[in-house]
Design a protein around this motif. Structure first.
Motif, mmCIF file in Angstrom:
data_model
loop_
_atom_site.group_PDB
_atom_site.id
_atom_site.type_symbol
_atom_site.label_atom_id
_atom_site.label_comp_id
_atom_site.label_asym_id
_atom_site.label_seq_id
_atom_site.Cartn_x
_atom_site.Cartn_y
_atom_site.Cartn_z
ATOM 1 N N THR A 8 9.337 2.384 -7.109
ATOM 2 C CA THR A 8 10.091 2.964 -8.168
ATOM 3 C C THR A 8 9.464 4.296 -8.463
ATOM 4 O O THR A 8 9.887 5.269 -9.048
ATOM 5 N N GLY A 9 8.286 4.529 -7.872
ATOM 6 C CA GLY A 9 7.550 5.783 -8.126
ATOM 7 C C GLY A 9 6.805 5.745 -9.140
ATOM 8 O O GLY A 9 6.093 6.759 -9.611
ATOM 9 N N ARG A 10 6.741 4.592 -10.063
ATOM 10 C CA ARG A 10 6.176 4.504 -11.233
ATOM 11 C C ARG A 10 4.827 3.664 -11.150
ATOM 12 O O ARG A 10 4.968 2.739 -10.308
ATOM 13 N N GLY A 11 3.804 3.693 -11.655
ATOM 14 C CA GLY A 11 2.493 2.788 -11.606
ATOM 15 C C GLY A 11 1.621 3.093 -10.696
ATOM 16 O O GLY A 11 0.779 2.406 -10.273
ATOM 17 N N GLY A 12 1.659 4.188 -9.869
ATOM 18 C CA GLY A 12 0.709 4.404 -8.723
ATOM 19 C C GLY A 12 1.053 4.086 -7.640
ATOM 20 O O GLY A 12 2.288 3.566 -7.336
ATOM 21 N N ALA A 13 0.314 4.140 -6.801
ATOM 22 C CA ALA A 13 0.643 3.916 -5.225
ATOM 23 C C ALA A 13 0.484 2.195 -4.856
ATOM 24 O O ALA A 13 -0.603 1.587 -5.533
ATOM 25 N N HIS A 14 1.356 1.597 -4.324
ATOM 26 C CA HIS A 14 1.548 0.168 -4.057
ATOM 27 C C HIS A 14 1.676 -0.073 -2.569
ATOM 28 O O HIS A 14 2.055 0.892 -1.975
ATOM 29 N N ASN A 15 1.570 -1.400 -2.256
ATOM 30 C CA ASN A 15 1.925 -1.904 -0.793
ATOM 31 C C ASN A 15 2.137 -3.163 -0.877
ATOM 32 O O ASN A 15 2.096 -3.771 -2.045
ATOM 33 N N VAL A 16 2.578 -4.088 0.114
ATOM 34 C CA VAL A 16 2.744 -5.510 -0.165
ATOM 35 C C VAL A 16 2.000 -5.831 1.228
ATOM 36 O O VAL A 16 2.120 -5.463 2.380
ATOM 37 N N GLU A 17 1.002 -6.832 1.156
ATOM 38 C CA GLU A 17 0.424 -7.523 2.404
ATOM 39 C C GLU A 17 0.244 -8.845 2.009
ATOM 40 O O GLU A 17 -0.178 -9.355 1.213
ATOM 41 N N ALA A 18 -0.051 -9.611 3.379
ATOM 42 C CA ALA A 18 -0.382 -10.824 3.252
ATOM 43 C C ALA A 18 -1.277 -10.875 4.554
ATOM 44 O O ALA A 18 -0.798 -11.149 5.504
ATOM 45 N N GLU A 19 -2.537 -10.683 4.291
ATOM 46 C CA GLU A 19 -3.522 -11.029 5.373
ATOM 47 C C GLU A 19 -4.567 -11.785 5.336
ATOM 48 O O GLU A 19 -5.050 -11.869 4.082
ATOM 49 N N PRO A 20 -4.947 -12.602 6.268
ATOM 50 C CA PRO A 20 -5.945 -13.624 5.763
ATOM 51 C C PRO A 20 -7.374 -13.269 5.285
ATOM 52 O O PRO A 20 -7.957 -13.889 4.483
ATOM 53 N N ASP A 21 -7.787 -11.754 5.643
ATOM 54 C CA ASP A 21 -9.166 -11.495 5.182
ATOM 55 C C ASP A 21 -9.028 -11.204 3.624
ATOM 56 O O ASP A 21 -10.133 -11.268 3.104
ATOM 57 N N GLY A 22 -8.122 -10.725 3.243
ATOM 58 C CA GLY A 22 -7.486 -10.060 1.742
ATOM 59 C C GLY A 22 -7.195 -11.370 0.965
ATOM 60 O O GLY A 22 -6.816 -11.171 -0.171
ATOM 61 N N GLN A 23 -6.364 -12.220 1.383
ATOM 62 C CA GLN A 23 -5.580 -13.164 0.822
ATOM 63 C C GLN A 23 -6.256 -14.277 -0.089
ATOM 64 O O GLN A 23 -7.287 -14.901 0.455
ATOM 65 N N ILE A 24 -5.740 -14.258 -1.075
ATOM 66 C CA ILE A 24 -6.519 -15.686 -1.958
ATOM 67 C C ILE A 24 -5.291 -16.637 -1.885
ATOM 68 O O ILE A 24 -4.383 -16.645 -2.238
ATOM 69 N N GLY A 25 -5.964 -17.940 -0.995
ATOM 70 C CA GLY A 25 -5.071 -18.886 -0.758
ATOM 71 C C GLY A 25 -4.474 -18.893 0.651
ATOM 72 O O GLY A 25 -4.679 -17.859 1.163
ATOM 73 N N GLY A 26 -4.004 -20.058 1.214
ATOM 74 C CA GLY A 26 -3.206 -19.876 2.500
ATOM 75 C C GLY A 26 -1.924 -19.584 2.513
ATOM 76 O O GLY A 26 -1.191 -20.194 1.584
ATOM 77 N N SER A 27 -1.466 -18.664 3.552
ATOM 78 C CA SER A 27 -0.059 -18.249 3.471
ATOM 79 C C SER A 27 0.452 -18.569 4.909
ATOM 80 O O SER A 27 -0.324 -18.648 5.933
ATOM 81 N N ASP A 28 1.464 -19.096 5.054
ATOM 82 C CA ASP A 28 2.040 -19.170 6.405
ATOM 83 C C ASP A 28 2.662 -17.995 7.022
ATOM 84 O O ASP A 28 3.107 -18.030 8.170
ATOM 85 N N TYR A 29 2.611 -16.985 6.325
ATOM 86 C CA TYR A 29 3.081 -15.764 7.036
ATOM 87 C C TYR A 29 1.905 -14.749 6.910
ATOM 88 O O TYR A 29 1.184 -14.678 5.800
ATOM 89 N N GLU A 30 1.923 -13.529 7.851
ATOM 90 C CA GLU A 30 1.070 -12.606 7.792
ATOM 91 C C GLU A 30 2.083 -11.208 8.087
ATOM 92 O O GLU A 30 3.011 -11.260 8.877
#
Length: 74
Positions: A8-30
């Motif tokens: 939306t352009g509000r609230g600062g800079a954002h992104n979305v990521e699912a990466e093993p090194d930074g993820q909390i818990g196990g994800s089936d996707y990267e």
């Protein structure tokens, strides 16, 4: 199924990521939308073809708990 995030352009800079090194818990996707941005209307789409769990977060705000999960059912 494809999920689309739109900034939306509000609230600062954002992104979305699912990466093993930074993820909390196990994800089936990267995936990674790239570097954080605050540009309104910026979108990122991620296809999910198989059943599983996609855990993701916003890299700049991970330390304050900005994270989510998508459950993909067959």
């Amino acid at each position: 199924m494809t999920v689309r995030w739109e900034l939306t352009g509000r609230g600062g800079a954002h992104n979305v990521e699912a990466e093993p090194d930074g993820q909390i818990g196990g994800s089936d996707y990267e995936f990674n939308s790239g570097g954080p941005t605050a540009a309104s209307g910026t979108t990122y789409e991620q296809p999910f073809d198989d059943a599983g769990l996609a855990l993701y977060h916003c890299e700049p705000y991970l330390s304050v708990g900005m994270k989510g999960a998508i459950v993909i059912e067959s």
